[in-house]
Design an enzyme around this catalytic site. Structure first.
Site, mmCIF file in Angstrom:
data_model
loop_
_atom_site.group_PDB
_atom_site.id
_atom_site.type_symbol
_atom_site.label_atom_id
_atom_site.label_comp_id
_atom_site.label_asym_id
_atom_site.label_seq_id
_atom_site.Cartn_x
_atom_site.Cartn_y
_atom_site.Cartn_z
ATOM 1 C CD GLU A 196 -48.396 11.489 6.117
ATOM 2 O OE1 GLU A 196 -48.916 11.437 4.990
ATOM 3 O OE2 GLU A 196 -48.972 11.071 7.156
ATOM 4 C CE LYS A 248 -50.133 8.163 2.823
ATOM 5 N NZ LYS A 248 -50.662 9.219 3.726
ATOM 6 C CB CYS A 284 -49.749 8.126 7.017
ATOM 7 S SG CYS A 284 -51.063 8.679 8.145
ATOM 8 C CB VAL A 295 -56.894 11.469 11.369
ATOM 9 C CG1 VAL A 295 -56.010 12.663 11.098
ATOM 10 C CG2 VAL A 295 -57.271 10.799 10.050
#
Length: 264
Positions: free
Chosen positions: A41, A112, A145, A172
């Site tokens: 990304e 996205k 993501c 993350v």
């Protein structure tokens, strides 16, 4: 149909697009012989922007992008298709985008839909829907993501015929690498998550890029903290066989009329 597909994992540097291009070029040399490669990304810009002004400065329009031009050159040189995260500006609006390029140029984009944390401060919600692209050797869908959390988008891409769902990421949270293979098992698709690693302005990314098959099995998984290029052979016919048993079909056994609450 056997397709050689994989990921390129690296650490984009915030605000250094030329260095990011140089790193991607170096790593793509290790992908010689591949048919399809997925890159993380926001690979051209880095992720954790200091301000909206910096985000605007680092964005590029898709029709006049040094990064996309570079990807197209590499696709020609290496005779492959590339999916990459891309920091896009269009009519002064920013989008967290994934692009698909091949030897004939830019094929398509996905923007996205599900924004994560500080992304709300910079990006617009994606407005291109959930397209699937026929690249000859297979049908490709794209997510980015945090989209991994939402089963609806994986199912829609599969219903539209995606054999391979490409998932450029800057993950993350520690959960996606567990969930992505399950989405593949439920929809009988090959899934490729290309994740970045490293720490950027206090945010640490998890690496561990992953490829899973339609049985939900992990075919390859990267280390958490280093560059890596991985290519595996995938049998597209396995993604097109949607039978679970000799009497059960992933899609034909659905009852959409009983699921209307999901859209409320």
């Amino acid at each position: 149909m056997i397709v050689k597909a994989g990921y390129l994992q690296f650490e984009p540097i915030l605000g250094e697009p030329k260095k990011n291009i140089a790193t991607v070029e170096r790593l793509l040399k290790k992908a010689s012989g591949a048919d399809l490669i997925v890159i993380p990304e926001l690979a051209n810009s880095g992720y954790n922007f200091k301000s909206k002004e910096q985000a605007i400065l680092l964005a590029e329009p898709a029709d006049n992008s040094a990064y996309i031009h570079f990807l197209c050159e590499q696709a020609i040189k290496l005779n492959l298709h590339i999916v990459s995260g891309f920091h896009e500006i269009d009519n002064n609006l920013l989008y967290n985008t994934s692009v698909l390029v091949g030897p004939d140029g830019l094929i398509g984009k996905y923007r996205k839909i599900h924004l994560f944390m500080n992304e709300f401060d910079f990006f617009e919600k994606g407005n291109l829907g959930l397209p699937v692209f026929d690249i000859g050797i297979c049908n490709v869908g794209m997510l980015i993501c945090f989209d991994w959390v939402f089963p609806e988008v994986w199912r829609i891409l599969a219903l539209k015929g995606a054999d391979v769902i490409c998932h450029p990421s800057n993950l993350v949270l520690p959960y996606a690498q567990q969930a992505v293979p399950v989405h593949g098992m439920i929809n009988k698709t090959f899934n490729i998550t290309a994740n970045r690693y490293g720490t950027e302005r206090g945010v640490t990314f998890s690496g561990k890029s992953i490829i899973s098959n339609p049985a939900g099995e992990t075919m390859a998984k990267a280390v958490p903290d280093n560059d890596e290029v991985c290519i595996v052979k995938i049998d597209i016919n396995k993604a097109r066989n949607k039978m679970i048993t000799d009497r059960n079909h992933v899609f034909n056994d659905r009852f959409p009329a009983d699921y209307i609450e999901i859209t409320k």
